[in-house]
Motif scaffolding. Structure first.
Motif, PDB file in Angstrom:
ATOM      1  N   GLY A  62       0.778  -1.230   0.000  1.00 48.24           N
ATOM      2  CA  GLY A  62       0.000   0.000   0.000  1.00 48.24           C
ATOM      3  C   GLY A  62       0.809   1.280   0.000  1.00 48.24           C
ATOM      4  N   HIS A  63       2.127   1.179  -0.207  1.00 51.20           N
ATOM      5  CA  HIS A  63       2.914   2.414  -0.291  1.00 51.20           C
ATOM      6  C   HIS A  63       2.700   3.098  -1.643  1.00 51.20           C
ATOM      7  CE1 HIS A  63       4.887   2.158   3.463  1.00 51.20           C
ATOM      8  NE2 HIS A  63       5.598   1.087   3.182  1.00 51.20           N
ATOM      9  N   TYR A  64       2.544   2.278  -2.678  1.00 49.50           N
ATOM     10  CA  TYR A  64       2.268   2.817  -4.005  1.00 49.50           C
ATOM     11  C   TYR A  64       0.859   2.416  -4.417  1.00 49.50           C
ATOM     12  CZ  TYR A  64       7.377   3.254  -4.753  1.00 49.50           C
ATOM     13  OH  TYR A  64       8.702   3.562  -4.673  1.00 49.50           O
ATOM     14  N   GLY A  81      -3.384   1.563  -1.684  1.00 50.82           N
ATOM     15  CA  GLY A  81      -2.720   2.728  -1.108  1.00 50.82           C
ATOM     16  C   GLY A  81      -2.897   2.908   0.381  1.00 50.82           C
ATOM     17  N   GLU A  82      -3.228   1.820   1.102  1.00 47.06           N
ATOM     18  CA  GLU A  82      -3.386   1.967   2.547  1.00 47.06           C
ATOM     19  C   GLU A  82      -2.580   0.925   3.317  1.00 47.06           C
ATOM     20  OE1 GLU A  82      -7.347   2.308   4.099  1.00 47.06           O
ATOM     21  OE2 GLU A  82      -7.945   3.568   2.411  1.00 47.06           O
TER      22      GLU A  82
ATOM     23  N   GLU B 187       4.723   5.596   8.366  1.00 44.60           N
ATOM     24  CA  GLU B 187       3.846   5.188   7.267  1.00 44.60           C
ATOM     25  C   GLU B 187       3.733   3.664   7.232  1.00 44.60           C
ATOM     26  OE1 GLU B 187       2.796   7.834   4.877  1.00 44.60           O
ATOM     27  OE2 GLU B 187       1.259   6.296   4.682  1.00 44.60           O
ATOM     28  N   LYS B 310       4.549  10.636   0.134  1.00 43.82           N
ATOM     29  CA  LYS B 310       4.200   9.222   0.118  1.00 43.82           C
ATOM     30  C   LYS B 310       4.460   8.607  -1.259  1.00 43.82           C
ATOM     31  CE  LYS B 310       0.373   6.222   1.005  1.00 43.82           C
ATOM     32  NZ  LYS B 310      -0.885   5.989   1.643  1.00 43.82           N
ATOM     33  N   GLY B 311       5.087   7.446  -1.245  1.00 45.56           N
ATOM     34  CA  GLY B 311       5.262   6.708  -2.490  1.00 45.56           C
ATOM     35  C   GLY B 311       6.250   7.332  -3.457  1.00 45.56           C
TER      36      GLY B 311
END
Lengths: 520, 313
Positions: A62-64, A81-82, B187, B310-311
């Motif tokens: 869920g990072h991308y 994404g979570e 995160e 993020k990402g």
């Protein structure tokens, strides 16, 4: 894709990827990847650097956000994404670059986010009890109250695994877990993984090292250019088949021929350093580099390699000890003296020290020699000469770049490294300092760098090869030294030591005084 | 009275604690922001806003505590603006912070002029009165200094304890520190980096604004231009001096206040033989020296001033 085997073992499936595609601009990092992980199974995801392994794992966790496709855990589709949802579904991830807060304790790192942020009190005692139980059950020894910055890399990895287990992970994803470990630590990790599988966890093991993949997995998925290039049961495959699948072609590594070394070029005697360059300082080391010889330096990252590299590059001055070049004692030792004595430098990190990303290929090509009469006349740069020089490197070293005027940050890692080679090897340097010369490069580029280093050795350069990749050190070096806590082991000829013996030295054994590893 | 005797007078120590109080509030505010990885150079402006809004509330007939609350809310508003620009949008924390200071200061002066066009001398309000703590205020020197102050001063000391408690003993404190050390770690544990940082900046800015309000509501009793006079910048140095720890930062604030109170009295003792500007300079010179000695070894939050996207690769 032959990787899709949906429905094959439906009852045992814990994790399923369905048609996952991810693009970064024009680059397709993952191209409709599908696979299923079953309960109690270890899948190895094998692929080169840049094949899309890490991207895939980051989507899973869920990072991308995936552009297409989705992830299912225990039959439920995960919201994209979570990370929170992935964690709640029992997916734990041990990242390649650890996600730990260094100045906080092990316990705080593990318990982070496991209690509601609105609770008034952090239940330290309960966390402590749970961590103690988990570390005992799975052989993950670590001191809960130690500060993370005081831990060795192996210990940090144990903290990462504990973090996942603390949250009742039932699927564990390990991203290149052995990249930073000594052989002994790797063995310990594998024992832990066996215990985890015995308790019914499923493991996704990401690696580009064939031996490990064969040792640890039940099934191997090979990822190439973002696609699943093949799937094999581990028991029914072998190294060469996997290597061919991974690269898509056979790559021939250059062979080392025996070769008698010549005269001593550079000699370090009793060098001590205290300067801050990261990692351990050097603790009274002696080192001799001879013509036509590659001296390989093995060791776990942070044990003084950075200090030794900075010293030879001239950016770190010794506190005591002498540096001699062809018998002549060096007085003031700076980067400029190092260059003047023809030390070619391949720095450890091409992005931060090796190159200036926003400057163009020409400017980077002459950055070590712009002051020489070759490129400057009466204080003005000779841009024509500089461009010719850059074009010569581009041609001779096969650097793929849009134009010599393109900023270097647009080049791929392999091409950036070729440009550095061209710059460092210009004018046939007497000494070559190669610090992690192939880190992050694909197999083809690795072979190219190795061939160039051997070529330089054969024409008589004295080379110091500093690498965390033990296989690389073993393959290229005429002599091998091990560095641990800033001290050097005596040199051994190629083939004189087994991997296990080198591993023990890397862990600090076999030096004059027993250093003692971190108390667990 | 000579230079040493000053240290033995009760009024000196009363002044030290009074001068320290606004610094303590604002230092805790900055510390909260920085522990979460966000440098807040808006502090000088946010203190100005707090000083003005708190004062104005009381001037318009509001209760003193209502004034404190309004000041805190104004601080939150500017904190959220700073947070919005630096956290989700990831802009430079330096530039944004200076922008916030300029904006907040100018907006305050403008509002003051518009609200009170005819005023020549700054109108006074009825400020917080000293509230002696029964039993304790009778102790010589320490009593009046620590236990016969206004409620806001007591609040400042309570705030230090609360901040220290939250940072080390609560889940939200662990998350806050982790987000300033390694946002990726937060995160990866399923917590929103943006939410934690925004929250920290909002709460920290509220503390700064209350620090400003102390000046108008518990010290000078009125609002005038340039009254913050660099106190915000001092607080930024105090956070460094305190190595990002609430207790040590409190010590730093008291030390700075002591230098400040001391130099005023020293001016009287020397009776004009030395230009008074030298004395005005004294606390700052000593602060710089203290920073050099103490802060060189300080370990700062690793992700301070590093925006987290993020990402991002």
């Amino acid at each position: 894709m032959d990787g899709a085997m949906d429905g094959a073992m439906d009852d045992g499936a814990v994790l399923r990827l369905v048609g996952v595609t991810k693009r970064f601009g024009p680059l397709v990092a993952n191209d409709s990847v599908s696979f299923t992980l079953n309960k109690g199974e270890v899948i190895a995801l094998l692929g080169e650097n840049g094949a899309g392994k890490t991207t895939l794992m980051n989507i899973l966790f869920g990072h991308y956000l995936a552009d297409e496709g989705h992830v299912e855990a225990f039959g439920h589709r995960l919201p994209p994404g979570e990370p929170r949802a992935a964690l709640a579904a029992g997916i734990g991830m041990v990242h390649q670059h650890f996600t730990l807060a260094d100045s906080m304790s092990v316990l705080e790192n593990i318990a982070l986010g496991t209690q509601s942020l609105w609770s008034l009190r952090f239940d330290r005692r309960r966390a402590l009890a749970r961590i103690t139980t988990l570390s005992r059950d799975f052989g993950l020894e670590v001191h809960p109250n130690a500060q993370v910055s005081d831990l060795s890399v192996g210990e940090r990895q144990r903290v990462e695994i504990l973090k996942a287990l603390y949250r009742d992970a039932r699927v564990l994803i390990l991203d290149e877990p052995t990249a930073v470990l000594t052989p002994l630590e790797t063995e310990a990790l594998f024992r832990t993984l066996k215990k985890l599988v015995a308790k019914g966890l499923s493991i996704l093991f990401i690696s580009h090292k064939l031996n490990e993949v064969l040792a640890v997995s039940d099934r191997v998925l090979v990822l190439r250019s973002g696609k699943i290039a093949g799937e094999r049961a581990t028991s029914a495959t072998n190294r060469s088949e996997l290597a061919a699948l991974m690269v898509g072609d056979t790559v021939t590594e250059p062979t080392v021929t025996d070769h008698a070394p010549g005269e001593t070029v550079i000699e370090l005697v009793g060098i001590r350093t205290t300067g801050r360059v990261g990692g351990a300082p050097l603790d009274t080391i002696d080192l001799t580099l001879r013509e036509g010889e590659i001296t390989g330096l093995a060791g776990v990252s942070g044990n003084g390699q950075a200090a030794l590299a900075a010293l030879l590059a001239g950016t770190l001055r010794p506190d005591s000890g002498t540096i001699r070049i062809r018998g002549e004692e060096m007085g003031e030792w700076t980067a400029r003296t190092a260059l003047a004595h023809r030390i070619g430098r391949i720095p450890e990190d091409r992005h931060t020290i090796g190159m200036i990303g926003d400057m163009n290929v020409i400017e980077n090509a002459i950055s070590e020699s712009y002051r020489s009469p070759r490129f400057s006349h009466r204080g003005l740069l000779d841009w024509k000469g500089a461009e010719d020089f850059a074009r010569a490197i581009i041609r001779d070293y096969d650097v793929k770049c849009p134009s010599p005027r393109a900023p270097v940050r647009l080049l791929s890692g392999g091409n950036m490294q070729k440009l550095i080679l061209g710059r460092a090897f210009d004018g046939a340097p007497h000494v070559i300092l190669a610090s992690q010369p192939t880190r992050g490069l694909d197999v083809g580029a690795v072979a190219y760098v190795h061939a160039k280093l051997l070529e330089a050795r054969n024409r008589g350069a004295a080379i110091l090869l500093i690498s965390e990749d033990l296989d690389e050190v073993l393959a290229l070096s005429d002599r091998i030294l091990v560095i641990s806590k800033g001290r050097l082991s005596p040199p051994s000829a190629r083939g004189a030591l087994t991997v296990r013996e080198i591993g023990e030295r890397m862990a600090g054994h076999g030096f004059q005084e027993e250093g003692g590893i971190h108390a667990a | 009275m000579d230079a040493i005797d000053i240290l033995l007078t009760g009024s000196f120590w009363v002044a030290v604690i009074r001068i320290a109080s606004p610094l303590i509030f604002a230092t805790m505010g900055e510390l909260i922001c920085e522990r979460a990885g966000v440098l807040n150079l808006g502090i000088e402006g946010i203190m100005t806003v707090g000083a003005f809004t708190g004062w104005l509330t009381v001037y318009l007939g509001g209760d003193l505590w209502l004034g404190v609350a309004i000041a805190a809310l104004a601080g939150v508003a500017f904190g959220l603006l700073h947070g919005l620009l630096t956290v989700p949008l990831g802009l430079s924390q330096h530039v944004t912070g200076i922008g916030i200071t300029l904006l907040a200061t100018s907006l305050t002066y403008f509002t003051y002029r518009v609200a009170l066009p005819e005023v020549t001398s700054p109108p006074k309000i009825e400020p917080f009165q000293p509230f002696p703590l029964p039993g304790l205020s009778g102790i010589p020197i320490v009593g009046p200094a620590l236990f016969n102050q206004t409620p806001l001063t007591y609040l400042a000391f309570v705030l230090v304890a609360v901040v220290a408690w939250i940072l080390t003993r609560t889940p939200v404190g662990i998350a806050l520190r982790a987000v300033g050390e390694n946002p990726a770690a937060v995160e990866a544990q399923g917590i929103s980096v943006t939410a934690v940082r925004m929250g920290a900046v909002a709460v920290g800015s509220a503390c700064m604004a209350v620090g400003g309000a102390f000046l108008t509501m518990s010290a000078f009793n009125s609002f005038f231009f340039e009254m913050i006079n660099g106190r915000g910048w001092v607080c930024i140095a105090l956070v460094v001096f305190g190595s990002w720890r609430p207790g040590k930062a409190l010590l730093g604030a008291v030390l700075f206040a002591a230098f400040d109170a001391y130099q005023v009295r020293l001016q009287q003792v020397t009776g004009g033989a030395i230009p008074y500007q030298v004395f005005l300079m004294l606390p700052y010179v000593l602060s710089i020296l203290a920073l050099i000695v103490v802060a060189r070894r300080a370990s700062y939050p690793k992700a301070l001033m590093a925006p987290y996207q993020k990402g991002e690769r």
